[in-house]
Write a protein that holds these residues in place. Structure first.
Motif, PDB file in Angstrom:
ATOM      1  N   GLU A  57       1.342  -0.942  -3.218  1.00  0.00           N
ATOM      2  CA  GLU A  57       1.899  -2.235  -2.807  1.00  0.00           C
ATOM      3  C   GLU A  57       2.677  -2.128  -1.493  1.00  0.00           C
ATOM      4  N   THR A  58       2.962  -0.900  -1.043  1.00  0.00           N
ATOM      5  CA  THR A  58       3.703  -0.733   0.223  1.00  0.00           C
ATOM      6  C   THR A  58       2.754  -0.607   1.418  1.00  0.00           C
ATOM      7  N   VAL A  59       1.444  -0.557   1.176  1.00  0.00           N
ATOM      8  CA  VAL A  59       0.478  -0.345   2.264  1.00  0.00           C
ATOM      9  C   VAL A  59      -0.239  -1.652   2.576  1.00  0.00           C
ATOM     10  N   LYS A  60      -0.212  -2.054   3.827  1.00  0.00           N
ATOM     11  CA  LYS A  60      -0.898  -3.285   4.233  1.00  0.00           C
ATOM     12  C   LYS A  60      -2.059  -2.891   5.144  1.00  0.00           C
ATOM     13  N   THR A  61      -3.271  -3.294   4.801  1.00  0.00           N
ATOM     14  CA  THR A  61      -4.433  -2.897   5.602  1.00  0.00           C
ATOM     15  C   THR A  61      -4.677  -3.883   6.744  1.00  0.00           C
ATOM     16  N   LEU A  62      -5.389  -3.405   7.762  1.00  0.00           N
ATOM     17  CA  LEU A  62      -5.648  -4.220   8.954  1.00  0.00           C
ATOM     18  C   LEU A  62      -6.549  -5.410   8.656  1.00  0.00           C
TER      19      LEU A  62
ATOM     20  N   GLY B  82      -7.198  -6.628   5.453  1.00  0.00           N
ATOM     21  CA  GLY B  82      -6.988  -7.205   4.128  1.00  0.00           C
ATOM     22  C   GLY B  82      -7.742  -6.495   3.026  1.00  0.00           C
ATOM     23  N   ALA B  83      -8.290  -5.316   3.308  1.00  0.00           N
ATOM     24  CA  ALA B  83      -9.011  -4.545   2.287  1.00  0.00           C
ATOM     25  C   ALA B  83      -8.036  -4.148   1.176  1.00  0.00           C
ATOM     26  N   PRO B  84      -8.531  -4.107  -0.084  1.00  0.00           N
ATOM     27  CA  PRO B  84      -7.640  -3.737  -1.185  1.00  0.00           C
ATOM     28  C   PRO B  84      -7.160  -2.288  -1.085  1.00  0.00           C
ATOM     29  N   VAL B  85      -5.985  -2.036  -1.641  1.00  0.00           N
ATOM     30  CA  VAL B  85      -5.383  -0.705  -1.629  1.00  0.00           C
ATOM     31  C   VAL B  85      -5.210  -0.242  -3.065  1.00  0.00           C
TER      32      VAL B  85
END
Lengths: 325, 325
Positions: free
Chosen positions: B37-42, B44-47
């Motif tokens: 939940e702390t990682v934001k992708t360029l 919007g891909a799920p983490v």
């Protein structure tokens, strides 16, 4: 690895020297349509009549075909692929698909492996185009040739009445190269990319102005280019223009990033003192791959796109990983 | 072709963008050891959490591993190759043979296909070395890097007491390039080939002269090079040195001819605005090849030397012959 040369012109002589430079290859002999006793090889390799090739097929691991693309190879490559593994340097880009099909059918039917269109263009330049497009899909590539002698253009000038000898150099234009390398992806006409520089020996009393006009207006070959014509003596031709240098570059530029904000340039460049000898270096490396593929039972027609690069090298896979990766 | 990214640093972000640029590839998601939940992708891909990768293996055709070569990849690549097809960019040249063996054992045992050491060096530069040596056996090759940011050298400077931030550019020396391109096959020391250009933000009150000496005398990293050290502000670092450009060239020169009278130069050159994004372009092309090899039942560990070039391209073999050969 026992190699035969079929056809003994500039490329054939280059292949003869290239085989000598490769410790894992030996030359069985040169096969020629001329009378064998009239052909003297550079290294003393034996010369045989072309029509005795099939009888010696058991002694040969691969035949390197060194004829021309216009009339020789379309007939020779499929015919010889029925008897042996083969490598050719078929370079009529537009006719590659039909040549491939003919060679593939012949090689598959007889259990041989064939490699067509080896050399540097088609060949190493083709690889540069493929890898560049795969890595930078949002991009564009450009091929420049030269500075170097174009045999086709030289021959076209020689066919003009009053011309005794001719040499045509294809020359890339620096401004076009600069624009491409800067990543601007310009649209370039033929005239903007290359100059054509001609050296001509005219017959005594020939109409020089008519020759110059005939060259500069020749469709396909010269009309779409800025062309210079220099009349020289036979002696100057021999002294200054007997070499066959060539080269050129494939440049791929492309963009990456969230908004295409990063530019990249990949350039593959060749500068060759001897076009046929460099081509021969490529052909002998490809011949190594063809023999190895055939030993694994992988038959039919291939191009350089189908060959795992490791097969071109005399080193083992472990040596390559340790020394070259 | 469904791809997962494992590790989300500069390379991981580059791979995310590269997949978006390839019409035949889609991103399953980013797997990270951080709290997802702390990682934001360029894009919007799920983490997902790294330890959930195995549970999602059925949805994934290939995993691109984007960790570091020092400690991540030697552990991660063999472990993940037991569950999925994998591609990594392991770049510690000296340790490639042992990494290959570990990954090969894991991939073969589980029926997966792995590609190690993808990128541009090792990677595209390795290919240039292999092809060059195969074509011109009587020759020598040279690899130059830069002008570009070396992360390893930048990190080494940051470990010096009093250094807040640092950026090191590796710069090829023009005189060395000229000598190599001329085909003279010079013997060149490390100092003759590259300069090291450093930009350093020092802590307030730090001993600048001590820092400069510590950099210039650092064994392996700087002692064998001419090194320049420039102290700048944190603001200048942000403004002028936040990009990660790189590049370089592999130059092979060799001789052919009856007496070695003809010189040839092959040069493969890269000029990259973003080192990680270009590397990502190579990795996604290699991922395409890995999925295709696995579909054919060709398992175990591979390097770029083992891949038929056609497998890297989205085009069919017939399209490649017609358009690129």
């Amino acid at each position: 690895m026992r190699i035969a040369i079929y056809g003994y012109g500039n490329i054939g002589r280059g292949v003869e020297l290239a085989i000598r430079a490769n410790a894992d290859q030996e030359l069985v002999g040169v096969f020629t349509r001329r009378a064998p006793e009239t052909v003297k090889t550079l290294t003393g390799a034996p010369v045989y009549a072309a029509d005795t090739l099939a009888a010696r097929a058991a002694e040969i691991d691969v035949v390197i075909l060194c004829g021309g693309s216009a009339t020789d190879l379309p007939v020779q490559t499929p015919a010889i692929a029925r008897k042996c593994n083969v490598v050719d340097s078929f370079d009529t880009h537009a006719r590659i698909p039909e040549h491939f099909d003919a060679v593939d059918a012949a090689a598959k039917a007889s259990g041989h492996t064939a490699l067509i269109s080896g050399g540097w263009d088609p060949g190493m330049f083709s690889l540069a185009r493929l890898y560049g497009a795969a890595i930078l899909p949002d991009g564009k590539d450009y091929t420049f040739w030269g500075r170097g002698v174009s045999q086709g253009h030289s021959d076209a000038i020689r066919r003009i009445p009053g011309v005794v000898d001719a040499r045509q150099y294809t020359v890339p234009i620096p401004a076009a190269l600069d624009a491409v390398r800067a990543g601007d992806q310009p649209e370039l006409t033929a005239r903007q990319k290359h100059l054509r520089e001609c050296y001509v020996v005219a017959a005594e009393g020939a109409d020089l102005s008519a020759i110059e006009t005939a060259i500069k207006t020749m469709p396909n070959y010269f009309a779409d280019y800025d062309t210079t014509v220099n009349f020289i003596t036979a002696e100057e031709m021999r002294r200054d223009h007997s070499a066959l240098p060539h080269g050129g570059m494939v440049i791929r530029t492309g963009k990456t990033g969230a908004k295409g904000e990063h530019k990249h340039t990949i350039e593959y460049r060749l500068q060759l003192d001897s076009n046929p000898e460099f081509t021969a270096g490529v052909l002998t490396a490809l011949a190594r791959a063809v023999v190895r593929l055939n030993a694994k039972g992988d038959t039919g027609c291939k191009t350089i796109f189908d060959l795992p690069p490791a097969l071109l090298s005399p080193l083992s896979a472990a040596e390559l990983r340790a020394q070259m990766l």
